[in-house]
Structures are given as structure tokens and as C-alpha cells.
Design a protein around this motif. Structure first.
Motif, mmCIF file in Angstrom:
data_model
loop_
_atom_site.group_PDB
_atom_site.id
_atom_site.type_symbol
_atom_site.label_atom_id
_atom_site.label_comp_id
_atom_site.label_asym_id
_atom_site.label_seq_id
_atom_site.Cartn_x
_atom_site.Cartn_y
_atom_site.Cartn_z
ATOM 1 N N ALA A 109 -34.029 -74.160 71.502
ATOM 2 C CA ALA A 109 -34.143 -75.621 71.535
ATOM 3 C C ALA A 109 -35.509 -76.019 70.982
ATOM 4 C CB ALA A 109 -33.983 -76.130 72.966
ATOM 5 N N SER A 110 -35.542 -77.100 70.228
ATOM 6 C CA SER A 110 -36.789 -77.485 69.559
ATOM 7 C C SER A 110 -37.198 -78.903 69.926
ATOM 8 C CB SER A 110 -36.622 -77.385 68.040
ATOM 9 O OG SER A 110 -37.751 -77.904 67.373
ATOM 10 N N PHE A 111 -38.516 -79.059 70.222
ATOM 11 C CA PHE A 111 -39.107 -80.384 70.375
ATOM 12 C C PHE A 111 -39.530 -80.932 69.009
ATOM 13 C CE2 PHE A 111 -39.928 -78.317 74.484
ATOM 14 C CZ PHE A 111 -39.466 -79.282 75.371
ATOM 15 N N GLY A 112 -39.625 -80.053 68.025
ATOM 16 C CA GLY A 112 -39.969 -80.459 66.667
ATOM 17 C C GLY A 112 -41.437 -80.691 66.411
ATOM 18 N N ILE A 113 -42.187 -81.038 67.446
ATOM 19 C CA ILE A 113 -43.603 -81.366 67.328
ATOM 20 C C ILE A 113 -44.356 -80.645 68.437
ATOM 21 C CG2 ILE A 113 -43.323 -83.600 66.184
ATOM 22 C CD1 ILE A 113 -43.288 -84.924 68.894
ATOM 23 N N ASP A 114 -45.683 -80.626 68.340
ATOM 24 C CA ASP A 114 -46.473 -79.895 69.332
ATOM 25 C C ASP A 114 -47.202 -80.813 70.301
ATOM 26 O OD1 ASP A 114 -48.298 -80.949 67.607
ATOM 27 O OD2 ASP A 114 -49.376 -79.079 67.223
ATOM 28 N N TYR A 115 -46.821 -82.094 70.326
ATOM 29 C CA TYR A 115 -47.380 -83.040 71.293
ATOM 30 C C TYR A 115 -46.233 -83.681 72.064
ATOM 31 C CZ TYR A 115 -46.184 -86.398 67.603
ATOM 32 O OH TYR A 115 -45.508 -87.114 66.653
ATOM 33 N N TRP A 116 -46.568 -84.347 73.176
ATOM 34 C CA TRP A 116 -45.544 -84.853 74.081
ATOM 35 C C TRP A 116 -45.190 -86.295 73.748
ATOM 36 C CZ3 TRP A 116 -42.366 -82.049 76.450
ATOM 37 C CH2 TRP A 116 -41.590 -82.530 77.514
ATOM 38 N N GLU A 117 -43.899 -86.578 73.516
ATOM 39 C CA GLU A 117 -43.481 -87.938 73.173
ATOM 40 C C GLU A 117 -42.533 -88.551 74.207
ATOM 41 O OE1 GLU A 117 -41.448 -88.006 69.449
ATOM 42 O OE2 GLU A 117 -39.867 -86.639 70.089
ATOM 43 N N TYR A 118 -42.258 -87.818 75.297
ATOM 44 C CA TYR A 118 -41.434 -88.373 76.375
ATOM 45 C C TYR A 118 -42.295 -89.292 77.244
ATOM 46 C CZ TYR A 118 -37.838 -84.727 75.607
ATOM 47 O OH TYR A 118 -36.859 -83.919 75.086
ATOM 48 N N ASN A 119 -41.726 -90.417 77.720
ATOM 49 C CA ASN A 119 -42.469 -91.247 78.670
ATOM 50 C C ASN A 119 -42.375 -90.636 80.072
ATOM 51 O OD1 ASN A 119 -40.029 -92.085 79.939
ATOM 52 N ND2 ASN A 119 -39.801 -93.791 78.512
ATOM 53 N N LYS A 120 -43.050 -91.238 81.013
ATOM 54 C CA LYS A 120 -43.139 -90.650 82.350
ATOM 55 C C LYS A 120 -41.771 -90.526 83.021
ATOM 56 C CE LYS A 120 -45.580 -91.116 86.762
ATOM 57 N NZ LYS A 120 -46.583 -91.907 87.546
ATOM 58 N N ILE A 121 -40.955 -91.578 82.925
ATOM 59 C CA ILE A 121 -39.635 -91.568 83.570
ATOM 60 C C ILE A 121 -38.751 -90.482 82.963
ATOM 61 C CG2 ILE A 121 -37.508 -92.878 83.915
ATOM 62 C CD1 ILE A 121 -39.232 -95.396 84.099
ATOM 63 N N ASP A 122 -38.736 -90.401 81.625
ATOM 64 C CA ASP A 122 -37.916 -89.390 80.956
ATOM 65 C C ASP A 122 -38.397 -87.985 81.285
ATOM 66 O OD1 ASP A 122 -36.483 -91.425 79.874
ATOM 67 O OD2 ASP A 122 -37.322 -91.270 77.864
ATOM 68 N N THR A 123 -39.711 -87.826 81.367
ATOM 69 C CA THR A 123 -40.269 -86.501 81.684
ATOM 70 C C THR A 123 -39.814 -86.034 83.058
ATOM 71 O OG1 THR A 123 -42.233 -86.896 80.315
ATOM 72 C CG2 THR A 123 -42.399 -85.182 82.006
ATOM 73 N N ILE A 124 -39.891 -86.928 84.037
ATOM 74 C CA ILE A 124 -39.491 -86.567 85.404
ATOM 75 C C ILE A 124 -38.009 -86.186 85.456
ATOM 76 C CG2 ILE A 124 -39.143 -87.476 87.740
ATOM 77 C CD1 ILE A 124 -41.679 -89.172 87.292
#
Length: 374
Positions: A154-169
Motif C-alpha cells: 500500500a502506498s501513501f505516495g508521498i513522505d509527509y502526512w496529509e490526513y487531518n486529525k479526524i481521518d488519522t484517528i
């Protein structure tokens, strides 16, 4: 074991189709019954859906006279999609074993013993236009099911975090339900640990688990015609720098350029110019090429699978980390260039070492699937 593969919607993207084909093939060779869970890429919308977005487009088009705006862009693309993808759809119909659904609610417990999420940028948040689709990429629809949950490459495609807090949780809750997680980029290992609190292994993209002979058989079976040149140019985002690179290589190496893709993503190109050539013709391009110029991740993969020297032009919008991780893994970092760099296109390291590294990584990647799908 009945296995469902949950990846991005199948469409006219060559890499997306071939990674699904490769993962399906590897799992079937292990003796599993495999089905790819496919969803529509483009769907027609009622005129009242997403009113804010359509109102903004209408203002830009009729008040500010921006002629390149279509108010009902989604319906336009949905209407044209069957024509643009008519050649690549043949590959799907011929080789991919799919179940077609409009919504994840159509799936139910008992259909699968296991679901494998991946590969490609299935965990790239920007690729999901709603929370539900984002959460479904972590199997939210199967949260209560008694199945094995595996993420393969599975790939995030990038090396930084682009999910917001709600989505991350929420996604962290779902990720913790997985039996095993592997990611395609090395940076993804850290992202999973830091933001989801889960361990992940670094594995190869599914396309790299097969031999080049597996792909040669695909275009030989269709009697695919020979390519029209020997300098393969597979450019997704045309830029003056890309044109300059192609011109320099063509002149210095005495090669003749050819292209294996249409302008499928250019919504203002003519319909004829947007019809994507067959997958088999794209594969034949790597077989016939003496050199490859690209800004595509999977074109990098197939260049060295076919043992062809290549240059990849950094594509920031599509995710640079994918290129860096892949090329560092196989020791070909010097083949990634940007417009700020001066590059010697002729003098480069041999691909033999890269192919040897891939063979070693292939064994551990396949073993990951075997160990976790028992």
C-alpha cells in the motif's frame, strides 16, 4: 482461500492495471481464488449534487468568462469514459477477475476469507474525494467481518502526512485491525508507525514480483505490432523541460522517439486524442525501446524489468517519494532528474546490479504474502 483485492478503481492507467494483474497472478499461483473489487472511476451526478462546487464553476464560467470551465465536468467525463478506455477495458475483461460494485455496501461477510489492500497509491488521502472512500481503503466496510486483513505494498505516495486529525484517528483504528501491513515506499514504514501506531514491512510493487517473460507473453498473445521507434517517451505531464530532455537524448544517441500513451487525462483534448492505446502496446514499447524517458513510477519499474536504460523526470505533483524510494532501493538514484539538475544522459551505472537486488527483494516480498495468507 477466497481473496478479494481492494485497490484503486480500475481504469485506463497502465500501472494501475498491471499492478492489479500482477498481484492477482501471484496470489493465484499460490493456489488462492482471487477477485478484484472494482468500483466506477466516473459516475454521473444529479445536477443538485455538490451544489457549492457547481455554483463556483458556473460563476467562473459565466461571470468571469473562463471558457475552460465545465459546470457538469463529472457527467462529461462519465459519458466519455467508455470510449477513452475502450482498449484498456479489453485488458480488464481478458485478464482481471473482477466483481463490479457501485458502493462498498454491496459487499457482505462471507464473500471473502481475506481481503488484500493494495497496491498503488490506495492510501493517498488526496485520491479519495470523501471520508467514506478514504476509510474504505482501510476496510471500514468490513470492520465487523471475521476475515484476514492484509495490506500489500500500500502506498501513501508521498513522505509527509496529509490526513487531518479526524481521518488519522479513524484510519488508525482500522489499521490496527489488520493482520499484517506492508508498504511500497520505505517512508511508509515510518508513517504507519508515527501516525497509526502499527508496524509495516517494506516490500516490492506487485509488478516486480513477475518476470519480464510474463509480460512478453501478454503482447505476444495479441500479436501486438512493433513500436514505431526506439526511444520510448512516456510522459504524463508534458513540460518544456521534458521536451528538452527528450530532444537532447534523441539527438545525442541517434534514436527515434515514439509514444505509447494518449492525452487521456487532458479533458480539453479531442476525444480521438484521448483514447488510450492497449496495455499490450504499452508493454511492447519497453521491449522495443533502446532508451526510456518518463515521469511515471511504473514506467521506471518496467524499464529495468526489461533491462532498458532510462531517465525519470521528477514529478512533484504525482509524488516524488515513490521515485526516490524505488531508485534508492535498487541503486539507481542518479536516474532521477529535475529541471535544476545537469545530467549526463549517456554515462550511467549498469542495470545488472539493480536487477540482482530486485531478485533478493522479490523473495522476501512473496514470503510476506505466503506467511500472512495461510
Amino acid at each position: 482461500m477466497k481473496i478479494g483485492i481492494y485497490t484503486l478503481p480500475l481504469n485506463y492507467n497502465y500501472g494501475g492495471l498491471l499492478q492489479a494483474f500482477a498481484l492477482q497472478t501471484v496470489l493465484e499461483r499460490m493456489g488462492h481464488d482471487v477477485t478484484i473489487i472494482d468500483r466506477p472511476l466516473h459516475q454521473k451526478e444529479a445536477f443538485w449534487e455538490r451544489p457549492r462546487e457547481k455554483t463556483k464553476r458556473a460563476i467562473r464560467k459565466y461571470l468571469f468568462r473562463e471558457e475552460h470551465i465545465r459546470v457538469f465536468q463529472e457527467n462529461y467525463e462519465a459519458a466519455l469514459y467508455p470510449l477513452i478506455s475502450k482498449n484498456t477495458q479489453k485488458f480488464i475483461d481478458r485478464y482481471l477477475h473482477t466483481i463490479k460494485i457501485n458502493d462498498s455496501s454491496e459487499l457482505h461477510e462471507g464473500m471473502f476469507d481475506s481481503i488484500v489492500v493494495g497496491s498503488d497509491q490506495i492510501w493517498r488521502r488526496a485520491f479519495h474525494d470523501s471520508k467514506r472512500k478514504c476509510y474504505d481503503s482501510f476496510l471500514a466496510f468490513a470492520e465487523k467481518w471475521k476475515i484476514k486483513r492484509i495490506a500489500y505494498a500500500a502506498s501513501f505516495g508521498i513522505d509527509y502526512w496529509e490526513y487531518n486529525k479526524i481521518d488519522t484517528i479513524r484510519c488508525a483504528e482500522l489499521a490496527k485491525l489488520f493482520d499484517a501491513i506492508s508498504v511500497r515506499e520505505r517512508s511508509g514504514v515510518n508513517l504507519c508507525y508515527e501516525h497509526f501506531g502499527v508496524k509495516a514491512e517494506h516490500v516490492l510493487d506487485p509488478t516486480m514480483l513477475l518476470q519480464k517473460e510474463d509480460y512478453i507473453r501478454l503482447f505476444e498473445a495479441q500479436g501486438t505490432r512493433q513500436s514505431s521507434g526506439n526511444l520510448l517517451c512516456y510522459i504524463l505531464d508534458e513540460t518544456p523541460f521534458a521536451t528538452e530532455v527528450i530532444n537532447r537524448i534523441e539527438q545525442r544517441m541517434g534514436l527515434h522517439r515514439f509514444h505509447v500513451n494518449s492525452r487521456a487525462d487532458n479533458t480539453w483534448a479531442t476525444v480521438e486524442d484521448r483514447i488510450q492505446p492497449p496495455v499490450e502496446q504499452w508493454l511492447r514499447g519497453f521491449y522495443d525501446a533502446e532508451y526510456v524517458v518518463t515521469d511515471s513510477f511504473h514506467a521506471c519499474v518496467f524499464s529495468f524489468l526489461f533491462g532498458k536504460p532510462f531517465i525519470v523526470i521528477g514529478n512533484q505533483n504525482r509524488g516524488m517519494e515513490r521515485f526516490r524510494s524505488l531508485l534508492q532501493m535498487v541503486g539507481l538514484e542518479e536516474r532521477l532528474i529535475t529541471k535544476e539538475m545537469t545530467v549526463d544522459f549517456i554515462h550511467q551505472s549498469s542495470l545488472k546490479g539493480a536487477l540482482g537486488r530486485v531478485e533478493n527483494l522479490k523473495d522476501t516480498s512473496i514470503q510476506f504474502l505466503k506467511d500472512n495468507l495461510q
